[in-house]
Design an enzyme around this catalytic site. Sequence first.
Site, PDB file in Angstrom:
ATOM      1  N   TYR A  62       0.830  -1.205   0.000  1.00  0.00           N
ATOM      2  CA  TYR A  62       0.000   0.000   0.000  1.00  0.00           C
ATOM      3  C   TYR A  62       0.864   1.255   0.000  1.00  0.00           C
ATOM      4  CZ  TYR A  62      -2.833   3.821   1.808  1.00  0.00           C
ATOM      5  OH  TYR A  62      -3.429   5.049   1.985  1.00  0.00           O
ATOM      6  N   ALA A  63       1.831   1.298   0.910  1.00  0.00           N
ATOM      7  CA  ALA A  63       2.714   2.461   1.000  1.00  0.00           C
ATOM      8  C   ALA A  63       3.489   2.663  -0.297  1.00  0.00           C
ATOM      9  CB  ALA A  63       3.675   2.287   2.171  1.00  0.00           C
TER      10      ALA A  63
END
Length: 333
Positions: A153-154
Amino acid sequence: MNGQTILVTGAAGFIGSHSAEALIDLGYKVVGVDNFCDFYDRSWKEMNLKSVGPGIDVEEIDITDGAAIDRLVGKAKPVAILHLAAMAGVRPSIEQPAYYARVNVEGTTHLLQAAVKHKVKKFLFASSSSVYGNMSKVPFQEEDAGYEPVSPYAATKRAGELLCYTFWHLYKMPTFCLRFFTVYGPRQRPDLAIHKFTRLITRGEPVPFFGDGTTSRDYTFVEDTVSGIMKALEHCDRYRVYNLGGSDPVTLKDLVEELQRAIGKTAILDKRPSQPGDVERTFADLTRASSEIGYKPSVSLAEGLKRFVEWFKQYGHLYKLPGEQSAEKPTVA
């Protein structure tokens, strides 16, 4: 300004619905995009939109459908795009990294392409404090080098920022990337810590407590985040990255204690090992956001939690997560 159109992706979500409300209050016409994915119950997104009220027109489109996005941007002719839509969550991204990359990176690319093609004047991209990874230097500053995202996600959010810079470099479309820091408040997604903990504490059920309680987060009340978004929209004139946080980190242990006070009930802790992909801390340096766009958060954690718990007492008990018993549907919030 009155009558101009803003396209908001993820408009039926938590931050999206609050942002749409604020834009309508400022006199904009809002065209929303949301695919109503099953990450959580659709009825909650529909309730969010009812809370926004009149003035928003939402199209059910997936941002990975480039042709549909192109048609919509061409038809709506927005002066700006507020791009909030994304697959969210650190832990689910570890389970579905390719899907997260497709939605968050490919979807963002489709929106940037359509924005350039149809001469959109401003583009705001919702990034995340997670791009900083486990940096030891705090508080986090936008110009810090050496980001090492520790979850898919990051990584997708950092990729989105880089794409935004590329499109600015090639086409000079003013673009701001806004790094949100743990946003909470009424309508918060039910899988996020404050909502989940409140639900479990209220029901007298065990609260999953990961690690030793010393991890910390820079919690930001949604009203402050939306205020930052509105200021970014006003000032967007180049490529720039801004932290939108509270700049007052709170440990997990202290968060639970503050929640207990707001709810008036003691939590039953289910202590578990730390989770992979979770960062140890987030802490926003607001020097740039404060001096350049006038961002200044004003809601304390104690006040924000009080407001959230008041909302939860009215509506939160209606929510059903998989495996939970409550099956009522929400009506309005």
